[in-house]
Scaffold this motif. Structure first.
Motif, PDB file in Angstrom:
ATOM      1  N   ASP A  19      -1.945  -5.158   3.090  1.00  0.00           N
ATOM      2  CA  ASP A  19      -0.890  -4.962   2.089  1.00  0.00           C
ATOM      3  C   ASP A  19      -1.281  -3.986   1.006  1.00  0.00           C
ATOM      4  OD1 ASP A  19       0.716  -6.884   3.387  1.00  0.00           O
ATOM      5  OD2 ASP A  19      -0.302  -8.521   2.325  1.00  0.00           O
ATOM      6  N   GLY A  20      -2.438  -3.361   1.105  1.00  0.00           N
ATOM      7  CA  GLY A  20      -2.876  -2.430   0.069  1.00  0.00           C
ATOM      8  C   GLY A  20      -2.136  -1.113   0.130  1.00  0.00           C
ATOM      9  N   PRO A  21      -2.398  -0.229  -0.827  1.00  0.00           N
ATOM     10  CA  PRO A  21      -1.803   1.107  -0.808  1.00  0.00           C
ATOM     11  C   PRO A  21      -2.082   1.816   0.518  1.00  0.00           C
ATOM     12  CG  PRO A  21      -2.914   0.718  -2.885  1.00  0.00           C
ATOM     13  CD  PRO A  21      -3.272  -0.430  -1.996  1.00  0.00           C
ATOM     14  N   VAL A  22      -1.091   2.559   0.997  1.00  0.00           N
ATOM     15  CA  VAL A  22      -1.195   3.191   2.317  1.00  0.00           C
ATOM     16  C   VAL A  22      -1.839   4.568   2.204  1.00  0.00           C
ATOM     17  CG1 VAL A  22       0.075   4.017   4.326  1.00  0.00           C
ATOM     18  CG2 VAL A  22       0.835   1.948   3.141  1.00  0.00           C
ATOM     19  N   LEU A  23      -2.879   4.782   2.989  1.00  0.00           N
ATOM     20  CA  LEU A  23      -3.522   6.087   3.118  1.00  0.00           C
ATOM     21  C   LEU A  23      -3.293   6.586   4.541  1.00  0.00           C
ATOM     22  CD1 LEU A  23      -7.041   5.198   1.613  1.00  0.00           C
ATOM     23  CD2 LEU A  23      -5.011   5.959   0.359  1.00  0.00           C
ATOM     24  N   VAL A  24      -2.749   7.785   4.688  1.00  0.00           N
ATOM     25  CA  VAL A  24      -2.632   8.433   5.987  1.00  0.00           C
ATOM     26  C   VAL A  24      -3.575   9.620   5.969  1.00  0.00           C
ATOM     27  CG1 VAL A  24      -1.126   9.681   7.579  1.00  0.00           C
ATOM     28  CG2 VAL A  24      -0.268   7.660   6.384  1.00  0.00           C
ATOM     29  N   ARG A  44     -11.075   0.007   3.839  1.00  0.00           N
ATOM     30  CA  ARG A  44     -10.151  -0.880   4.550  1.00  0.00           C
ATOM     31  C   ARG A  44      -9.958  -2.236   3.874  1.00  0.00           C
ATOM     32  NH1 ARG A  44     -11.846  -1.137  10.345  1.00  0.00           N
ATOM     33  NH2 ARG A  44     -10.080  -2.594  10.433  1.00  0.00           N
ATOM     34  N   ALA A  45     -10.898  -2.670   3.060  1.00  0.00           N
ATOM     35  CA  ALA A  45     -10.746  -3.967   2.405  1.00  0.00           C
ATOM     36  C   ALA A  45      -9.602  -3.968   1.396  1.00  0.00           C
ATOM     37  CB  ALA A  45     -12.048  -4.370   1.712  1.00  0.00           C
ATOM     38  N   ASP A  46      -9.303  -2.817   0.811  1.00  0.00           N
ATOM     39  CA  ASP A  46      -8.311  -2.738  -0.271  1.00  0.00           C
ATOM     40  C   ASP A  46      -7.157  -1.799   0.016  1.00  0.00           C
ATOM     41  OD1 ASP A  46      -9.750  -4.453  -2.199  1.00  0.00           O
ATOM     42  OD2 ASP A  46     -11.248  -2.855  -2.131  1.00  0.00           O
ATOM     43  N   PHE A 270     -14.078   8.993  -4.543  1.00  0.00           N
ATOM     44  CA  PHE A 270     -12.979   9.799  -5.091  1.00  0.00           C
ATOM     45  C   PHE A 270     -11.626   9.153  -4.787  1.00  0.00           C
ATOM     46  CE2 PHE A 270     -15.904  13.648  -4.385  1.00  0.00           C
ATOM     47  CZ  PHE A 270     -16.449  13.517  -5.654  1.00  0.00           C
ATOM     48  N   ILE A 271     -11.461   8.666  -3.559  1.00  0.00           N
ATOM     49  CA  ILE A 271     -10.194   8.028  -3.181  1.00  0.00           C
ATOM     50  C   ILE A 271      -9.948   6.793  -4.038  1.00  0.00           C
ATOM     51  CG2 ILE A 271      -8.997   6.762  -1.345  1.00  0.00           C
ATOM     52  CD1 ILE A 271      -8.930   9.693  -0.816  1.00  0.00           C
ATOM     53  N   ALA A 277      -6.657   0.306  -6.224  1.00  0.00           N
ATOM     54  CA  ALA A 277      -6.303  -0.686  -5.216  1.00  0.00           C
ATOM     55  C   ALA A 277      -5.098  -1.510  -5.634  1.00  0.00           C
ATOM     56  CB  ALA A 277      -7.482  -1.581  -4.914  1.00  0.00           C
ATOM     57  N   ALA A 278      -4.872  -1.625  -6.929  1.00  0.00           N
ATOM     58  CA  ALA A 278      -3.724  -2.404  -7.428  1.00  0.00           C
ATOM     59  C   ALA A 278      -2.531  -1.510  -7.684  1.00  0.00           C
ATOM     60  CB  ALA A 278      -4.110  -3.132  -8.719  1.00  0.00           C
TER      61      ALA A 278
END
Length: 285
Positions: A19-24, A44-46, A270-271, A277-278
């Protein structure tokens, strides 16, 4: 590995879920999603990390013979990919390949909330450097691409400046590179797809016009550049950061173009700093 059927054909991808922010995260020419193998575990944890293998020569399943695999066509395919997975407020992460920027210049980035440009092709630098010119020439000479790919079986050629020696400071593991080059080496249809893309790059004035039009993207942009990059001019990092109204630049030591290979821990940091994460998804409309 999951598969999504798009208008151009099948796209394979991995999705950590969550359910965390989506990174493509997208890769460059003759590379597959494994370039992110040292980055995703730190996120991947967040975050929900989606890593497609884009049809840039290391894809395992050929696309439709009539598919538009031009620079613009593949950029618009990114938009279709986000739409088909119903992804919103995506952080789109590009390394090496810069084509995803054209999604912005075409006004099709409504699902992109943030953008990370990590040592990418930019402005008129398509395809970049000596390796870019080499593969461009190989794709225009009958049998040239197959010859080039066969040469890439040899470790000494892989580390030469005309091939992969300037892509990363540290040698990519042999088994990883074997996986990158195998599809185009063994499949005429994959080579066809690659040739269609490489020979589609428009004139420099068109590329520069597309770059100028990306100014309209007003959401946060992080430009990550390798100080020692031999393929992407250092000044392009600064110019990109200044191009976007909400752009910022960070520079990386001890790395060439493939920052996820040379400095994966720094890249993860950096990411995480750029996309909390919130992070609350941006409201549409």
């Amino acid at each position: 590995m999951s598969e999504l059927q798009l208008s151009a054909g099948p796209i394979e991808y991995e999705d950590t879920g969550g359910d965390g922010p989506v990174l493509v995260l997208l890769h460059g020419l003759t590379i597959d999603s494994s370039v992110w193998r040292e980055v995703v575990p730190g996120l991947r944890a967040d975050y929900r990390c989606i890593t497609p293998t884009w049809p840039l020569g290391a894809h395992r399943k050929p696309l439709r013979p009539d598919a538009d695999l031009s620079l613009k066509g593949l950029a618009l395919l990114v938009g279709e990919f986000l739409e088909r997975l119903d992804l919103r407020d995506v952080t789109l992460v590009l390394n090496d390949w810069g084509g995803g920027q054209i999604l912005l210049s075409e006004g099709r980035a409504d699902r992109v909330g943030r953008l990370v440009l990590a040592a990418v092709e930019a402005f008129d630098n398509y395809p970049p450097g000596i390796p870019g010119r080499a593969i461009g020439l190989a794709c225009r000479v009958p049998g040239g691409l197959r010859l080039l790919l066969n040469l890439l079986r040899f470790k000494a050629f892989r580390r030469g400046p005309a091939s992969w020696g300037w892509m990363s400071k540290r040698p990519v593991p042999t088994e990883v590179m074997d996986g990158w080059f195998r599809p185009a080496t063994t499949s005429a249809e994959i080579r066809r797809d690659l040739v269609k893309y490489v020979t589609s790059v428009p004139p420099k004035d068109v590329l520069l016009d597309w770059a100028e039009r990306t100014r309209s993207f007003e959401r946060p942009v992080l430009v990550v550049w390798a100080k020692e990059d031999k393929l992407m001019p250092r000044e392009h990092g600064r110019r990109l950061a200044e191009l976007f109204p909400a752009g910022q630049l960070v520079e990386v030591d001890d790395s060439y173009t493939l920052i996820p290979e040379d400095q994966p821990r720094e890249f993860v940091r950096f990411i995480r700093e750029f996309v909390p994460a919130a992070h609350v998804p941006r409201k549409s409309g």
